[in-house]
Design an enzyme around this catalytic site. Structure first.
Site, short mmCIF file in Angstrom:
data_model
loop_
_atom_site.label_atom_id
_atom_site.label_comp_id
_atom_site.label_asym_id
_atom_site.label_seq_id
_atom_site.Cartn_x
_atom_site.Cartn_y
_atom_site.Cartn_z
CE1 TYR A 72 -1.81 -3.45 -8.76
CE2 TYR A 72 -0.50 -1.27 -8.12
CZ TYR A 72 -1.10 -2.75 -7.61
OH TYR A 72 -0.90 -3.14 -6.41
CE1 TYR A 132 -8.54 1.86 -10.07
CE2 TYR A 132 -6.58 1.89 -11.18
CZ TYR A 132 -7.45 1.29 -10.74
OH TYR A 132 -7.27 -0.06 -10.57
CD GLU A 191 0.14 -9.41 1.59
OE1 GLU A 191 -0.94 -8.51 1.20
OE2 GLU A 191 -0.32 -10.35 2.17
CB CYS A 205 -14.39 4.08 -30.81
SG CYS A 205 -13.36 3.97 -32.34
CD GLU A 206 -14.71 3.27 -24.27
OE1 GLU A 206 -14.87 3.50 -23.05
OE2 GLU A 206 -14.40 2.19 -24.55
N GLY A 231 0.83 -1.20 -0.14
CA GLY A 231 0.14 0.03 -0.01
C GLY A 231 0.66 1.04 0.00
NE ARG A 288 -2.21 3.02 -11.71
CZ ARG A 288 -2.43 4.35 -11.04
NH1 ARG A 288 -1.64 5.09 -11.79
NH2 ARG A 288 -2.81 4.30 -10.05
N GLY A 294 3.84 -3.71 -3.96
CA GLY A 294 3.58 -3.97 -5.26
C GLY A 294 3.89 -2.78 -5.85
NE ARG A 295 0.06 2.23 -5.98
CZ ARG A 295 -0.80 2.32 -6.91
NH1 ARG A 295 -0.94 2.72 -8.15
NH2 ARG A 295 -1.90 1.85 -6.48
N1 LLP Z 1 -1.62 -6.94 -1.01
C1 LLP Z 1 -3.09 -7.10 -1.10
C2 LLP Z 1 -3.87 -8.08 -0.47
C3 LLP Z 1 -3.52 -6.40 -2.04
O1 LLP Z 1 -4.93 -6.28 -2.42
C4 LLP Z 1 -2.64 -5.34 -2.82
C5 LLP Z 1 -3.25 -4.48 -3.86
C6 LLP Z 1 -1.33 -5.15 -2.39
C7 LLP Z 1 -0.91 -5.93 -1.38
C8 LLP Z 1 -0.28 -4.55 -3.21
O2 LLP Z 1 -0.52 -3.03 -2.97
P1 LLP Z 1 0.50 -1.75 -3.40
O3 LLP Z 1 1.66 -2.02 -2.45
O4 LLP Z 1 1.00 -2.16 -4.84
O5 LLP Z 1 -0.22 -0.63 -3.09
N2 LLP Z 1 -5.01 -1.30 -10.03
C9 LLP Z 1 -4.73 -0.22 -8.75
C10 LLP Z 1 -4.10 -0.69 -7.64
C11 LLP Z 1 -5.06 -1.84 -6.91
C12 LLP Z 1 -4.43 -2.37 -5.80
C13 LLP Z 1 -5.20 -3.72 -5.33
N3 LLP Z 1 -4.40 -4.35 -4.22
C14 LLP Z 1 -4.00 0.98 -9.44
O6 LLP Z 1 -3.62 1.12 -10.74
O7 LLP Z 1 -3.59 2.00 -8.80
#
Ligand code: LLP
Length: 422
Positions: free
Chosen positions: A376, A321, A277, A347-348, A242, A317, A279-280
């Site tokens: 993402y 969003y 966990e 086309c949108e 997150g 994105r 990601g981003r």
């Molecule tokens: N763990 C769980 C259970 C999650 O649902 C997520 C992300 C993460 C870890 C990783 O979160 P991060 O560290 O990446 O913030 N598609 C959206 C983001 C969706 C995130 C969903 N869950 C975007 O492009 O902003």
């Protein structure tokens, strides 16, 4: 920090000019920097280590970037994987992530996926509800196993960020309340197919304020202490992902060391194995989407549309969003900035990357890079409008490899079958 820089008037990824990659792989194309992925992972790992959190499991959220070469780059440094489907488990295993470092999250795991995870020997399944707990118990018993599980708690905090990616409020579909978590944990410890090993939370994504995380994490600590007070063993605490990243139009988000120091404070003296966990924060600034300008379409009313060969199916994105991505010309031309609406060919009207953006002057044929697109981006791409799935390139120093080639139209059509009556 990332490794996309102007050198000699041209945007490079590490030592490779982006124009060279565009020539080799065509456009649109995602380009990832190994050095940036590696740096982000090690900065976070070192920050967590120096905050006294032991040797935590850093399970990269595969949903952010599921390219196997990217996963392999991270697993070579010791990263685990946070997965949400059988497909992601298979990708993580294919990338060499040991099953013992894979955490299986998600609100809707099927019986088949649970069985696959248990047979693969994943480290833990994060359970999001009572019905899911029962299903895991049944599947594990039918396989003669005890499933290691963590209960995912919904700490009911407001984490800010976009409503579509906020997960930590009671009204969201994720996790159970603290009271339910205590009950389920105790039940699980008596279930023949379950072995509760920990508790987990994840309150949202692109979080740029540590306060809601701190509130959630101290509640999680309280839960661990209450469970232990009841004589239950709690070995692991998974604090999710997150942490936000700078998309350039925002105030700087907290750094990994601010984040780690906060956790170190909240968890001081708690003897437990930590898991994360992210990601981003690892992948976003390690990737760009390179696209070519097809047309500069000046309207009599004064709007200038920059029509690219990339569209919302390649980078969803902004449409989904209202996300802001910095757009940089690969070879900036001199001259005063021009205000453009940057759009794709779909086309949108939703296929608009940004409106009224001042950019250096651009001409048809020029290349542009969408920055901060490594998380993402490709992972959310589709073939909408029967556009071929966007390819991906991984750079390392002066080398690059096309790690997912652009599909062909023949392959796209070969996936389909005629109905017998047609
Ligand atoms: N763990 C769980 C259970 C999650 O649902 C997520 C992300 C993460 C870890 C990783 O979160 P991060 O560290 O990446 O913030 N598609 C959206 C983001 C969706 C995130 C969903 N869950 C975007 O492009 O902003």
């Amino acid at each position: 920090m990332n490794h996309f820089e102007l050198r000699g008037g041209e945007l490079h990824c590490e030592d490779v000019p982006l124009s060279r990659i565009a020539e080799a792989a065509g456009t649109p194309v995602y380009v990832y920097s190994s050095a940036t992925l590696e740096r982000h992972y090690t900065v976070l790992r070192d920050a967590l280590r120096s905050a006294g959190l032991g040797e935590p499991l850093i399970a990269f959220a595969v949903k952010a970037n599921s390219n196997v070469a990217v996963l392999r780059t991270l697993s070579a440094l010791g990263a685990g994987a946070d997965v949400v489907s059988e497909g992601e488990i298979r990708r993580a295993l294919a990338a060499g992530v040991p099953a013992s470092r894979i955490v299986f999250s998600g609100v809707g795991k099927t019986a088949g996926e649970i069985a696959f995870a248990l047979q693969s020997g994943v480290a833990e399944l994060n359970v999001e509800s009572e019905p899911e707990l029962k299903l895991i118990d049944q599947v594990a018993q039918s396989l003669g196993q005890r499933a290691k599980i963590a209960i995912r708690v919904n700490p009911d905090v407001e984490a800010g960020g976009h409503a579509k990616i906020s997960t930590g409020k009671a009204e969201n579909k994720f996790g159970v309340s603290f009271a339910e978590a205590e009950r389920l944990y105790a039940n699980a410890s008596n279930a023949a197919g379950l072995s509760p090993v920990g508790v987990a939370c994840h309150i949202g994504s692109q979080i740029t304020d540590l306060a809601p995380m701190e509130a959630a994490f101290s509640k999680m600590r309280g839960l661990v202490e209450r469970l232990r007070g009841q004589g239950l063993s709690v070995e692991r605490l998974d604090l999710g992902g997150g942490l936000g990243v700078p998309y350039f139009n925002q105030p700087a988000p907290p750094t990994p060391s601010d984040y780690a120091a906060m956790i170190g404070r909240v968890m001081a003296g708690l003897d437990i194995a930590f898991a994360f966990e992210p990601g981003r924060v690892i992948a976003a600034n390690a990737g760009v989407l390179v696209a070519r300008v097809l047309h500069v379409n000046a309207r009599p009313q004064g709007r200038q549309f920059l029509v690219l060969d990339a569209a919302m199916n390649d980078l969803l994105r902004p449409a989904m969003y209202d996300a802001w991505h910095d757009i940089r010309p690969v070879t900036p031309r001199p001259g005063p900035p021009v205000t453009y609406d940057v759009v794709g060919p779909i086309c949108e009207t939703g296929d608009t990357f940004t409106r009224d953006r001042a950019l250096p002057p651009l001409e048809a044929g020029d290349l542009v890079a969408f920055m901060t697109a490594g998380a993402y981006g490709a992972a959310m791409a589709s073939e909408y409008n029967s556009r071929l799935l966007v390819p991906e390139v991984l750079v390392k120093g002066a080398d690059f490899a096309i790690v997912r080639p652009r599909e062909t139209y023949d392959a796209m059509l070969a996936r389909e079958r005629p109905a017998p009556w047609l």
